[in-house]
Design a protein around this motif. Structure first.
Motif, mmCIF file in Angstrom:
data_model
loop_
_atom_site.group_PDB
_atom_site.id
_atom_site.type_symbol
_atom_site.label_atom_id
_atom_site.label_comp_id
_atom_site.label_asym_id
_atom_site.label_seq_id
_atom_site.Cartn_x
_atom_site.Cartn_y
_atom_site.Cartn_z
ATOM 1 N N PRO A 1 0.969 -1.177 -0.023
ATOM 2 C CA PRO A 1 0.157 0.060 0.068
ATOM 3 C C PRO A 1 0.895 1.260 0.069
ATOM 4 N N LYS A 2 2.166 1.396 0.556
ATOM 5 C CA LYS A 2 2.923 2.622 0.689
ATOM 6 C C LYS A 2 3.692 2.675 -0.413
ATOM 7 N N LYS A 3 3.874 1.669 -1.228
ATOM 8 C CA LYS A 3 4.802 1.799 -2.425
ATOM 9 C C LYS A 3 3.870 2.174 -3.548
ATOM 10 N N ILE A 4 4.631 3.140 -4.413
ATOM 11 C CA ILE A 4 3.779 3.705 -5.671
ATOM 12 C C ILE A 4 4.479 2.912 -6.820
ATOM 13 N N PHE A 5 5.722 2.989 -6.944
ATOM 14 C CA PHE A 5 6.496 2.518 -8.130
ATOM 15 C C PHE A 5 7.431 1.333 -7.752
ATOM 16 N N ARG A 6 7.766 1.095 -6.760
ATOM 17 C CA ARG A 6 8.529 -0.119 -6.205
ATOM 18 C C ARG A 6 7.684 -1.262 -6.456
ATOM 19 N N ILE B 1 7.541 -0.962 -11.473
ATOM 20 C CA ILE B 1 8.776 -0.737 -12.248
ATOM 21 C C ILE B 1 9.630 -1.823 -12.259
ATOM 22 N N LYS B 2 9.772 -2.751 -13.446
ATOM 23 C CA LYS B 2 11.020 -3.565 -13.340
ATOM 24 C C LYS B 2 12.096 -3.198 -13.812
ATOM 25 N N PRO B 3 13.343 -3.730 -13.469
ATOM 26 C CA PRO B 3 14.660 -3.169 -13.627
ATOM 27 C C PRO B 3 15.009 -2.755 -14.898
ATOM 28 N N ASN B 4 14.296 -3.579 -16.207
ATOM 29 C CA ASN B 4 14.552 -3.297 -17.244
ATOM 30 C C ASN B 4 13.440 -2.163 -18.112
ATOM 31 N N ASP B 5 12.541 -1.731 -17.245
ATOM 32 C CA ASP B 5 11.612 -1.079 -17.848
ATOM 33 C C ASP B 5 12.019 0.472 -17.907
ATOM 34 N N VAL B 6 11.313 0.887 -19.103
ATOM 35 C CA VAL B 6 11.407 2.408 -19.390
ATOM 36 C C VAL B 6 10.214 2.858 -19.504
ATOM 37 N N PHE B 7 9.835 4.191 -19.082
ATOM 38 C CA PHE B 7 8.551 4.881 -19.334
ATOM 39 C C PHE B 7 8.742 6.426 -19.757
ATOM 40 N N HIS B 8 8.129 6.605 -20.549
ATOM 41 C CA HIS B 8 7.988 8.013 -21.186
ATOM 42 C C HIS B 8 7.164 8.891 -20.295
ATOM 43 N N LEU B 9 6.345 8.414 -19.783
ATOM 44 C CA LEU B 9 5.338 8.950 -18.840
ATOM 45 C C LEU B 9 4.870 8.226 -17.669
ATOM 46 N N THR B 10 4.649 8.779 -16.647
ATOM 47 C CA THR B 10 3.868 7.914 -15.404
ATOM 48 C C THR B 10 2.664 9.156 -15.240
ATOM 49 N N ARG C 1 4.693 11.581 -1.363
ATOM 50 C CA ARG C 1 5.361 10.200 -1.478
ATOM 51 C C ARG C 1 5.583 9.854 -2.774
ATOM 52 N N MET C 2 4.673 10.105 -3.837
ATOM 53 C CA MET C 2 5.233 9.605 -5.197
ATOM 54 C C MET C 2 6.586 10.560 -5.564
ATOM 55 N N VAL C 3 6.712 11.922 -5.316
ATOM 56 C CA VAL C 3 7.857 12.492 -5.558
ATOM 57 C C VAL C 3 9.031 11.992 -4.974
ATOM 58 N N GLU C 4 8.814 11.653 -3.711
ATOM 59 C CA GLU C 4 10.140 11.042 -2.731
ATOM 60 C C GLU C 4 10.492 9.596 -3.291
ATOM 61 N N GLN C 5 9.358 8.887 -3.745
ATOM 62 C CA GLN C 5 9.843 7.731 -4.364
ATOM 63 C C GLN C 5 10.182 7.460 -5.977
ATOM 64 N N SER C 6 9.911 8.740 -6.399
ATOM 65 C CA SER C 6 10.509 8.794 -7.805
ATOM 66 C C SER C 6 11.674 8.892 -8.225
ATOM 67 N N VAL C 7 12.476 9.383 -7.016
ATOM 68 C CA VAL C 7 13.754 9.580 -7.223
ATOM 69 C C VAL C 7 14.602 8.195 -7.692
ATOM 70 N N GLU C 8 14.010 7.309 -7.135
ATOM 71 C CA GLU C 8 14.782 5.842 -7.275
ATOM 72 C C GLU C 8 14.708 5.550 -8.873
ATOM 73 N N PHE C 9 13.621 6.035 -9.558
ATOM 74 C CA PHE C 9 13.334 5.610 -10.996
ATOM 75 C C PHE C 9 13.668 6.909 -11.814
ATOM 76 N N SER C 10 14.570 7.562 -11.592
ATOM 77 C CA SER C 10 14.839 8.910 -12.134
ATOM 78 C C SER C 10 15.462 8.761 -13.459
ATOM 79 N N GLU C 11 16.183 7.480 -13.715
ATOM 80 C CA GLU C 11 16.775 7.229 -15.006
ATOM 81 C C GLU C 11 15.717 6.468 -15.883
#
Length: 302
Positions: free
Chosen positions: A164-169, A172-181, A234-244
């Motif tokens: 419940p507290k995780k948004i992206f983790r 989003i799989k290790p090989n995923d790339v997204f142009h938009l969330t 929370r989304m902003v905080e967790q987005s850092v992990e998937f910045s690339e």
């Protein structure tokens, strides 16, 4: 035609609803139509079944969706406003690309809280051919979205979030790339606040007091502790992990007053760029906030 509105220029519903065409494609809609004082064909937007049937007709006529339904009690979204978010996201991607709106399955989009209706993947895939991954934490919503995909033979990836507290983790799989969330977050801080919002809506519509939501909605769709600001923070905080792995992170923001605290949060997060995009819809204005960790050069190469 009924009810012109100030929607995005590419929005198919900018000239209102063509009920003659809709009823021709979905005859069941006719039983829910009425005539307003100006002699125009419309429906009772306080009738959940009428709204559901209108959505079914709109999705069939405009987006080639043969089957669409949602379980009782789930959010029944107004299609024109929802698809506006998609069109403005397309404009965001067109920036730095000679303003060419990108189309095709090479554009990957992650829809956080895709819901029982699957409205964003359905309309976005139809309009632009983008490849969508829909995510939801609610088992009922996930089951409904899966059924819509299967019965329409759609290539939409669905992933259920178990934390419940995780948004992206976890989604989003290790090989995923997204142009938009993208995300339409729960905007109330409590069920009590959600109920008060419902009362205001019904009062404004001249319907007196009611506990019914004209567009439905489960708890997780309507409220979360701390409301919209806490969820997006929370989304902003967790987005850092998937910045690339993600070009643009975005979320709808229902209340204009929430923008200032959210902008402060984004500055502290050291994002490279963020934008607030306003969307005029009839007599009201909605908006989404978008942020990226990539420079303009990196974005042009993504």
């Amino acid at each position: 035609m009924a009810g012109k509105s100030k929607l995005h220029p590419r929005n198919q519903h900018a000239q209102g609803y063509d009920f003659r065409r809709l009823v021709a494609d979905t005859p069941e809609l006719e039983a829910f139509t009425t005539t307003n004082p100006r002699g125009q064909t419309t429906i009772d937007f306080q009738d959940v079944n009428a709204v559901r049937m209108l959505n079914r007709a709109l999705l069939k006529t405009h987006y080639d969706i043969g089957y669409w339904d949602i379980p009782t009690g789930y959010l029944c979204p107004p299609i024109p406003g929802r698809v506006d978010y998609i069109h403005y996201l397309a404009d965001l991607l067109a920036e730095g690309k000679s303003q060419d709106v990108p189309r095709g399955p090479h554009i990957k989009v992650l829809d956080i809280g895709t819901g029982a209706s699957l409205v964003y993947p359905l309309t976005g895939q139809s309009e632009y051919g983008w490849a969508f991954t829909g995510v939801d934490i609610d088992a009922g919503a996930f089951k409904s979205a899966k059924k819509i995909c299967e019965l329409n033979e759609l290539k939409i990836t669905l992933r259920q979030q178990s934390e419940p507290k995780k948004i992206f983790r976890g989604v989003i799989k290790p090989n995923d790339v997204f142009h938009l969330t993208m995300c339409n977050p729960p905007f109330h801080a409590s069920m009590e606040q959600a109920n008060k919002g419902t009362q205001r809506k019904w009062s404004n519509l001249g319907k007196g007091r009611s506990t019914k939501l004209n567009f439905g909605g489960q708890n997780a769709e309507l409220w979360c502790p701390g409301g919209e600001i806490k969820f997006i923070a929370r989304m902003v905080e967790q987005s850092v992990e998937f910045s690339e792995q993600c070009l643009w992170f975005t979320s709808l923001v229902s209340k204009k007053d929430n923008l200032q605290p959210l902008e402060r949060i984004l500055r502290k997060a050291n994002v490279v760029d963020f934008q607030v995009v306003e969307m005029a819809q009839g007599q009201k204005t909605s908006r989404f906030i978008a942020w990226t960790y990539m420079t303009k050069k990196q974005r042009s190469l993504f």
